[in-house]
Scaffold this active site. Structure first.
Site, mmCIF file in Angstrom:
data_model
loop_
_atom_site.group_PDB
_atom_site.id
_atom_site.type_symbol
_atom_site.label_atom_id
_atom_site.label_comp_id
_atom_site.label_asym_id
_atom_site.label_seq_id
_atom_site.Cartn_x
_atom_site.Cartn_y
_atom_site.Cartn_z
ATOM 1 C CD GLU A 1 -2.994 -0.793 2.368
ATOM 2 O OE1 GLU A 1 -4.180 -1.088 2.159
ATOM 3 O OE2 GLU A 1 -2.603 -0.328 3.455
ATOM 4 C CB CYS A 2 0.816 4.373 0.140
ATOM 5 S SG CYS A 2 1.149 6.125 -0.185
ATOM 6 N N GLY A 3 3.497 3.547 0.104
ATOM 7 C CA GLY A 3 4.939 3.372 0.117
ATOM 8 C C GLY A 3 5.347 1.954 -0.207
ATOM 9 C CG MET B 1 5.513 4.544 -4.271
ATOM 10 S SD MET B 1 5.915 6.185 -3.657
ATOM 11 C CE MET B 1 5.207 6.104 -2.028
ATOM 12 C CB THR C 1 -3.693 0.081 -4.121
ATOM 13 O OG1 THR C 1 -3.603 -0.017 -2.686
ATOM 14 C CG2 THR C 1 -4.372 -1.166 -4.657
#
Length: 439
Positions: free
Chosen positions: A328-330, A333, A429
């Site tokens: 999720e998010c970080g 990435m 995501t």
């Protein structure tokens, strides 16, 4: 027996709510009161400070993202585990999104729903009697939201306190605290908000100092007297995110720390075991686990260390060969090919998904998200729907070639297209999931 509770609100972010809340929480704990903190809306960082101040896990109470049953169940759980609950508002007290009644995400929703009083923190720097006009506006804006008292913050002098305080009390609104201006009380910030509690070298000393200030500046007995019982009715956990596996390898360090407390707590209550590991310490996921979860956090501040963490990289790649991995998010990435830090330097990431992200050209992405899964993943089966929140400054700099994971819309249902990524058993995501939903 249910706890008594109060909401700490303000006209805007930056008014001093968090400092007042943390200091009050520790001051109540000093009195031997079993006190818990809660945060309205989608915030990872403040619940960490609440836990540091109280010794108890915090909770998010999000009237938009959580169906009423889950919201009530979490509020009841907090009330049953404590004698007092202090709920810190996100942003301004009435700040939410246009939505059906009671589902805006604003802390005012909680005040209406549970009949809770609000203690209004007013930053009165640069004003005096005008503070009374602001207080009156809050007191009359919504008859269902009761402003029970005011704390004056960032006062410059005793005369300043008297001018602002007398004008407010003339309206019949009690002033129960007056905090003098002191820049050392302010907690350090970065681009996603406050620096996390776990990153402070001596957080307990700072919390103790905040408690000292609040004991001098607030009438604690009056604040306790303002609290009202928190008694939610009819809650259930059916909308809680189910555990993605029986044994969950969870990345957990300063680069990966944004997991909502209620999510981890429900996973454990449902019988799952959470096995933490630290990518920054070059640890990989425990290979005996059946799913790996990479939460958000601040990987952009540690991109060089993550790129050099050979054991982490090899261990996670091995894990992903035959078991689900979700970011999720970080975490999303880090699953990509590369991450460009704020100085423009590119760091090689895991390469389990095709995208690359950059902080060199920052752009804020912020808001609630509705998501429908287009494929099975650790987040849930295809076709299921979740509500969540997105807050990051990263931009995609290379187009993804993976299959999208979700169809997303904003909080009001406006379509935003396909999003996320999926390759084999790996998915991710930009948004953080909060709860399941049917709409």
């Amino acid at each position: 027996m249910s706890a008594r509770a109060i909401i700490i609100g303000a006209p805007r972010s930056g008014s001093g709510k968090t400092s007042v809340t943390i200091g009050l929480l520790r001051a109540l704990r000093r009195r031997g009161i079993a006190v818990a903190g809660a945060k309205s809306g989608p915030d990872y960082i403040d619940p960490g400070f609440h836990k540091a101040a109280t010794g108890r896990d915090g909770v998010n109470l999000d009237s938009w993202a959580m169906p009423p049953g889950l919201l009530g169940a979490l509020a009841a759980e907090a009330a049953n585990d404590a004698d007092a609950v202090v709920i810190e508002s996100a942003m301004g007290l009435f700040d939410g999104i246009p939505a059906e009644p009671g589902r805006s995400g604003a802390a005012a929703d909680l005040a209406r729903l549970y009949g809770l009083p609000v203690l209004l923190v007013l930053d009165v720097s640069g004003q005096s009697q005008t503070a009374a006009a602001i207080a009156k506006g809050f007191a009359t804006y919504d008859p269902q939201v009761r402003i029970a008292g005011v704390v004056l913050n960032r006062l410059g002098s005793e005369r300043h306190r008297k001018l602002a305080g007398d004008a407010i009390e003339a309206l019949g609104i009690p002033v129960v605290g007056a905090v003098m201006r002191d820049p050392t009380l302010t907690l350090p910030e970065r681009h996603l908000g406050l620096v996390q509690a776990g990153e402070h070298a001596d957080i307990d000393t700072h919390i103790e100092r905040l408690a000292d200030v609040m004991e001098r500046s607030l009438d604690i007995d009056r604040v306790l007297g303002l609290m009202m019982p928190l008694e939610p009715q009819g809650g259930d956990f059916s909308a809680a995110l189910p555990p993605p596996g029986q044994r969950i390898a969870l990345a957990d360090d300063q680069a990966f720390s944004f997991l909502y407390p209620h999510v981890a707590r429900h996973w454990r209550k449902a019988g799952a075991e959470i096995v933490p590991f630290s990518p920054l310490a070059d640890e990989g996921p425990n290979q005996s686990c059946d799913v790996c979860w990479l939460p958000g956090g601040y990987p952009e501040l540690h991109a060089g260390r993550l790129a050099a963490a050979g054991n982490f990289r090899a261990g996670l790649r091995e894990f992903a060969e035959n078991r689900p991995v979700h970011g999720e998010c970080g975490g999303f990435m880090v699953l990509g090919e590369g991450l460009v830090d704020a100085d423009g330097e590119r760091h090689q990431m895991l390469g389990l998904l095709s995208h690359a992200t950059s902080f060199a050209r920052r752009k804020m992405n912020l808001g609630y998200r509705r998501a429908k899964l287009t494929a099975d993943s650790a987040l849930g089966p295809a076709g299921s729907q979740v509500r969540g929140h997105e807050f990051h400054y990263a931009q995609m700099i290379e187009p993804r070639t993976d299959e999208p994971l979700v169809e997303i819309a904003d909080g009001q249902g406006n379509p935003l297209g396909l999003s996320g990524g999926r390759r084999g058993l790996v998915s991710g995501t930009f948004f953080h999931a909060i709860a399941r939903t049917s709409t």
